[in-house]
Scaffold this motif. Structure first.
Motif, PDB file in Angstrom:
ATOM      1  N   GLU A 133       0.832  -1.214   0.000  1.00 44.26           N
ATOM      2  CA  GLU A 133       0.000   0.000   0.000  1.00 44.26           C
ATOM      3  C   GLU A 133       0.860   1.255   0.000  1.00 44.26           C
ATOM      4  OE1 GLU A 133      -3.976  -1.954   2.073  1.00 44.26           O
ATOM      5  OE2 GLU A 133      -2.748  -0.590   3.257  1.00 44.26           O
ATOM      6  N   LEU A 148       2.845   5.379  14.563  1.00 45.73           N
ATOM      7  CA  LEU A 148       2.300   4.410  13.598  1.00 45.73           C
ATOM      8  C   LEU A 148       1.659   3.218  14.299  1.00 45.73           C
ATOM      9  CD1 LEU A 148       5.195   4.175  10.983  1.00 45.73           C
ATOM     10  CD2 LEU A 148       3.363   5.840  11.140  1.00 45.73           C
ATOM     11  N   TYR A 192      -4.538   4.755  14.523  1.00 41.87           N
ATOM     12  CA  TYR A 192      -3.778   5.780  13.790  1.00 41.87           C
ATOM     13  C   TYR A 192      -3.674   5.332  12.333  1.00 41.87           C
ATOM     14  CZ  TYR A 192      -0.012   8.537  11.858  1.00 41.87           C
ATOM     15  OH  TYR A 192       0.722   9.360  11.042  1.00 41.87           O
ATOM     16  N   THR A 193      -4.131   6.148  11.418  1.00 41.85           N
ATOM     17  CA  THR A 193      -4.030   5.799   9.998  1.00 41.85           C
ATOM     18  C   THR A 193      -3.897   7.055   9.159  1.00 41.85           C
ATOM     19  OG1 THR A 193      -5.073   4.652   8.147  1.00 41.85           O
ATOM     20  CG2 THR A 193      -6.569   5.705   9.700  1.00 41.85           C
ATOM     21  N   LYS A 243      -4.488   6.530   5.814  1.00 37.14           N
ATOM     22  CA  LYS A 243      -5.146   6.072   4.582  1.00 37.14           C
ATOM     23  C   LYS A 243      -6.630   6.416   4.633  1.00 37.14           C
ATOM     24  CE  LYS A 243      -1.878   2.341   4.694  1.00 37.14           C
ATOM     25  NZ  LYS A 243      -1.674   0.952   5.065  1.00 37.14           N
ATOM     26  N   GLY A 249      -8.315   3.447   5.766  1.00 37.52           N
ATOM     27  CA  GLY A 249      -7.568   2.628   6.722  1.00 37.52           C
ATOM     28  C   GLY A 249      -8.276   2.565   8.072  1.00 37.52           C
ATOM     29  N   GLY A 281      -6.206   1.607  10.897  1.00 40.34           N
ATOM     30  CA  GLY A 281      -5.161   1.889  11.876  1.00 40.34           C
ATOM     31  C   GLY A 281      -5.069   0.840  12.968  1.00 40.34           C
ATOM     32  N   GLY A 297      -3.821  -2.553  12.089  1.00 45.41           N
ATOM     33  CA  GLY A 297      -2.841  -3.573  11.677  1.00 45.41           C
ATOM     34  C   GLY A 297      -1.553  -3.531  12.492  1.00 45.41           C
ATOM     35  N   LEU A 298      -0.934  -2.354  12.592  1.00 45.72           N
ATOM     36  CA  LEU A 298       0.366  -2.285  13.280  1.00 45.72           C
ATOM     37  C   LEU A 298       0.209  -2.464  14.789  1.00 45.72           C
ATOM     38  CD1 LEU A 298       2.365   0.503  11.379  1.00 45.72           C
ATOM     39  CD2 LEU A 298       2.681  -1.979  11.317  1.00 45.72           C
ATOM     40  N   ALA A 299      -0.914  -1.936  15.325  1.00 47.69           N
ATOM     41  CA  ALA A 299      -1.147  -2.089  16.771  1.00 47.69           C
ATOM     42  C   ALA A 299      -1.280  -3.568  17.115  1.00 47.69           C
ATOM     43  CB  ALA A 299      -2.415  -1.338  17.167  1.00 47.69           C
TER      44      ALA A 299
HETATM   45  P1  ADP Z   1      -3.796   1.036   8.244  1.00 48.31           P
HETATM   46  O1  ADP Z   1      -2.981   0.262   7.245  1.00 48.31           O
HETATM   47  O2  ADP Z   1      -5.210   0.627   8.278  1.00 48.31           O
HETATM   48  O3  ADP Z   1      -3.627   2.501   8.112  1.00 48.31           O
HETATM   49  P2  ADP Z   1      -1.820   0.194  10.134  1.00 48.31           P
HETATM   50  O4  ADP Z   1      -1.851   0.144  11.628  1.00 48.31           O
HETATM   51  O5  ADP Z   1      -1.396  -1.037   9.494  1.00 48.31           O
HETATM   52  O6  ADP Z   1      -3.243   0.646   9.677  1.00 48.31           O
HETATM   53  O7  ADP Z   1      -0.846   1.357   9.719  1.00 48.31           O
HETATM   54  C1  ADP Z   1      -0.922   2.609  10.350  1.00 48.31           C
HETATM   55  C2  ADP Z   1      -0.223   3.654   9.547  1.00 48.31           C
HETATM   56  O8  ADP Z   1       1.160   3.448   9.551  1.00 48.31           O
HETATM   57  C3  ADP Z   1      -0.600   3.685   8.092  1.00 48.31           C
HETATM   58  O9  ADP Z   1      -1.797   4.403   7.857  1.00 48.31           O
HETATM   59  C4  ADP Z   1       0.599   4.418   7.481  1.00 48.31           C
HETATM   60  O10 ADP Z   1       0.489   5.816   7.658  1.00 48.31           O
HETATM   61  C5  ADP Z   1       1.726   3.942   8.365  1.00 48.31           C
HETATM   62  N1  ADP Z   1       2.443   2.846   7.705  1.00 48.31           N
HETATM   63  C6  ADP Z   1       2.268   1.537   7.902  1.00 48.31           C
HETATM   64  N2  ADP Z   1       3.110   0.834   7.115  1.00 48.31           N
HETATM   65  C7  ADP Z   1       3.830   1.703   6.401  1.00 48.31           C
HETATM   66  C8  ADP Z   1       4.874   1.612   5.419  1.00 48.31           C
HETATM   67  N3  ADP Z   1       5.332   0.417   4.999  1.00 48.31           N
HETATM   68  N4  ADP Z   1       5.386   2.744   4.916  1.00 48.31           N
HETATM   69  C9  ADP Z   1       4.933   3.947   5.329  1.00 48.31           C
HETATM   70  N5  ADP Z   1       3.975   4.114   6.250  1.00 48.31           N
HETATM   71  C10 ADP Z   1       3.410   3.020   6.793  1.00 48.31           C
END
Ligand code: ADP
Length: 546
Positions: free
Chosen positions: A449, A492, A497-498, A500, A503, A505, A507-509
Motif C-alpha cells: 500500500e 504508527l 492511527y491511519t 489512509k 484505513g 489503523g 494492523g500495526l497495533a
Molecule cells: P492502516 O494500514 O489501516 O492505516 P496500520 O496500523 O497497518 O493501519 O498502519 C498505520 C499507519 O502506519 C498507516 O496508515 C501508514 O500511515 C503507516 N504505515 C504503515 N506501514 C507503512 C509503510 N510500509 N510505509 C509507510 N507508512 C506506513
C-alpha cells in the motif's frame, strides 16, 4: 618411410631395379647369361617382397573392414561380373568365397526398399555415375540390417565399372531411433508439465531452447532466439526484474524467480524460472535452467485470493461490529455508573449541611466504575491481539514463504515485486504460527500500500530473515514506498492511527501486540533511500539456539 597399411603398394615399371641391359653388341655370351641370371634372381626376390606387402595390406584391409562392419565390392554391369570382399559376404550373410551375383545382393534387399534400390542402380549404370544410398537387408533368419552403400564409377561412360563399399549401420540407426524416442518422451513430458529447458553461454552466446520453451514464450521454433526477442516478450513492468535476473545468472548466481510475460495478443503468462551457471571445460560459464508456465495456478490462486480478501473484509466488518457492540456494552455500563455516581455526589454536596462522607463514597464508586471501563479497553486491546499465543516451534522461513504465496495476488494487483532473502539454518522461534503469519501479512500489505502511488522507481519489497547476534531470529520487510518522517515512527503503532482514506489503523497495533506477546519487539524506520523498513526479532525456541 612408414607405409599406410591400407595403401596397397603400387608396382612401378621397373620395380626400382636396373633396366634390363643384357644383350649388348660385342658382349660375350657367358657374360650375357650371367647378367640374365642375376636379373631373374633379383626380379624373383622383388616379386616375393611385393606379394608379401600385398598380403599384409589385404590382411589390414580385411581387419579394418571387419572392425567397421564394411564390405567392399566391384561390379561391371556390361559383363555382369561382380566381386566381394570377405566383409561383404559377412554383411550379406553368404559363405565367403561362393561366386557372387547381383541377384544374390537383390535377394537380400528388403522387399519394401527393392524398387528404390533397383532404380538407383539403373540410374547409376545409365549415367555412369556413382551413387550413395541407404537401405535395409532382410536376412534369412528374419532379422533386418540397415546398410549404407557408396560407390563410384571407374570405367568409361559407355561401359561403367563400379567400386564401392557397404557399411552396416544397424547400430547407429538403433541409437538414432533411441535418441529420437527419448527426445519425443522428453518433449511430451515437458508439454504435460508445461516445463521447458533453456541454456545460453554467458557473454551473448547462442541460446538453446526446448520446444516447450518456445511454446511458453509464444515464439516460432524457426525464429532465432535473441536477448531482444526474449525481452520483448517480458511484461514491461517486469523488465527491470528480468534484466537483473539475467545479470545475476551471468555472474554465476542461482536464480529462482517468478515473472510475467506479455504476448503480442495481450495474453499474460506467469512463469517460474530456475537457473544456475555451469562451467564448461574451457572455464566458460553457461547458464542452464528450466521455465514453467504457472499461469493456471496463479489464476486459481488469484481467484482464491479475491475470495479470501472478500471473506476477510466481511469478517473484519462483522468483527468490528461485534467489537463496537461489545465496547458499547462493556464500557456503557460503568460509564453510566460514573455519571450516576457523579450526579449523586453533586446532590450530596448541595445538601445543607453537605453530606461529605456520602459524596466521598459515591466519588469512590465513580472511580471504581471508571477503572472498570479502562479495564474493558485493556481487554479489547488483548482481544485485538487474539488469544494468548501457543508456544510451538515455528519455522519462520517456511511461514514467510506461505504468506508470500498467499499474498501473490495482492502483490500483483499492487504491481509490486517481492524478493525473499531467507537465511538458511535459522532456529525455530517459539510461538503461534498463525499469529506470526498475521504479522508478516500485515507488514507485507502495508508495504504494498505504501508503494501504491510510486511510479518513478521499481515497486520492490524485500523480506529478509537473519540470525541476530544474540541468537534471536530477525525478520524485516523493506519497501520502496512513501516512507514516513523519523518522528512519526512511534505513532504508527497507535491503535486507530491511519493516514489512509479507508484505513482502520489497527494492523500495526495488533502486530506489535502479537510480537510483544511472543517476547519480541517490532520497530519501524525510514530507509536511507525511499521507503521504510519494519522489523521484528523473536527469541529462538528454547534449546534450539545454535
Ligand atoms: P492502516 O494500514 O489501516 O492505516 P496500520 O496500523 O497497518 O493501519 O498502519 C498505520 C499507519 O502506519 C498507516 O496508515 C501508514 O500511515 C503507516 N504505515 C504503515 N506501514 C507503512 C509503510 N510500509 N510505509 C509507510 N507508512 C506506513
Amino acid at each position: 618411410m612408414r607405409r599406410d597399411p591400407l595403401d596397397v603398394p603400387r608396382a612401378g615399371p621397373a620395380g626400382g631395379r636396373e633396366p634390363l641391359e643384357i644383350v649388348a653388341p660385342g658382349r660375350p655370351l657367358p657374360h650375357m647369361l650371367h647378367a640374365l641370371c642375376r636379373y631373374l634372381e633379383s626380379a624373383s626376390a622383388d616379386w616375393e617382397r611385393r606379394e608379401a606387402e600385398l598380403r599384409r595390406s589385404e590382411a589390414f584391409l580385411a581387419q579394418a573392414q571387419r572392425l567397421t562392419r564394411t564390405g567392399s565390392l566391384w561390379w561391371k554391369p556390361s559383363t555382369g561380373e561382380i566381386a566381394w570382399s570377405d566383409g561383404n559376404y559377412r554383411l550379406m550373410g553368404y559363405p565367403v568365397g561362393i561366386t557372387p551375383t547381383v541377384e544374390m545382393a537383390m535377394e537380400r534387399c528388403h522387399p519394401d526398399d527393392l524398387p528404390r534400390v533397383q532404380e538407383t542402380l539403373a540410374a547409376a549404370v545409365r549415367d555412369g555415375a556413382g551413387a550413395e544410398f541407404e537401405h535395409r537387408l532382410l536376412m534369412p533368419d528374419g532379422s533386418v540390417k540397415h546398410v549404407r552403400v557408396v560407390f563410384q564409377s571407374v570405367g568409361t561412360p559407355g561401359d561403367p565399372e563400379f567400386i564401392g563399399a557397404a557399411t552396416d549401420i544397424t547400430e547407429w540407426k538403433r541409437a538414432e531411433e533411441g535418441l529420437r524416442r527419448s527426445e519425443a518422451y522428453l518433449a511430451e513430458a515437458q508439454r504435460l508439465s508445461s516445463t521447458g529447458n533453456f541454456g545460453w553461454s554467458a557473454g551473448g552466446g547462442r541460446h538453446v531452447w526446448s520446444d516447450e520453451t518456445f511454446r511458453i514464450f509464444g515464439l516460432d521454433r524457426s525464429a532465432p532466439v535473441t536477448r531482444r526477442a526474449i525481452l520483448e516478450r517480458v511484461h514491461p513492468e517486469e523488465l527491470d526484474t528480468v534484466r537483473e535476473l539475467i545479470a545475476r545468472a551471468e555472474e554465476g548466481q542461482d536464480v529462482d524467480q517468478e515473472f510475467r510475460l506479455l504476448l503480442p495478443d495481450g495474453e499474460t503468462r506467469h512463469v517460474h524460472v530456475v537457473a544456475h551457471g555451469v562451467r564448461d571445460r574451457d572455464g566458460r560459464l553457461e547458464v542452464v535452467g528450466a521455465i514453467r508456465d504457472v499461469t493456471g495456478e496463479r489464476r486459481s490462486e488469484e481467484a482464491l485470493g479475491g475470495l479470501r480478501s472478500e471473506l476477510a473484509r466481511v469478517a473484519g466488518v462483522a468483527g468490528l461490529g461485534a467489537l463496537a457492540a461489545s465496547i458499547a456494552h462493556e464500557v456503557g455500563q460503568p460509564l453510566s455508573g460514573v455519571v450516576t455516581s457523579a450526579s449523586t455526589c453533586l446532590r450530596m454536596l448541595a445538601r445543607e449541611p453537605a453530606d461529605v462522607e456520602g459524596a466521598r463514597r459515591t466519588a469512590r464508586r465513580a472511580i471504581r466504575d471508571a477503572d472498570r471501563a479502562a479495564g474493558v479497553i485493556a481487554g479489547v486491546r488483548a482481544l485485538l491481539a487474539g488469544r494468548p499465543p501457543a508456544a510451538e516451534p515455528v519455522d519462520l522461513n517456511a511461514a514467510t514463504r506461505e504468506v508470500a504465496a498467499l499474498s501473490r495476488g495482492e502483490l500483483q494487483r499492487g504491481r509490486a515485486a517481492l524478493r525473499l532473502e531467507l537465511a538458511g539454518d535459522l532456529p525455530p522461534v517459539a510461538g503461534d504460527r498463525v499469529q506470526l503469519q498475521q504479522v508478516v501479512s500485515n507488514l507485507l500489505r502495508n508495504a504494498v500500500e505504501a508503494m501504491g502511488g510510486v511510479e518513478d522507481r521499481p515497486r520492490q519489497v524485500v523480506v529478509r530473515t537473519a540470525l541476530g547476534e544474540d541468537g534471536s531470529v530477525c525478520l524485516s520487510v523493506k519497501d520502496s514506498g512513501v516512507g514516513f518522517e523519523p518522528g512519526e515512527a512511534g505513532r504508527l503503532f497507535d491503535a486507530f492511527y491511519t493516514t489512509k482514506p479507508d484505513g482502520m489503523g489497527i494492523g500495526l497495533a495488533v502486530s506489535r501486540s502479537i510480537v510483544e506477546s511472543h517476547g519480541g519487539r517490532l520497530r519501524a524506520a525510514p530507509n536511507d533511500g525511499p521507503g521504510a523498513t519494519f522489523a521484528f526479532s523473536l527469541p529462538p525456541f528454547p534449546g534450539t539456539a545454535g
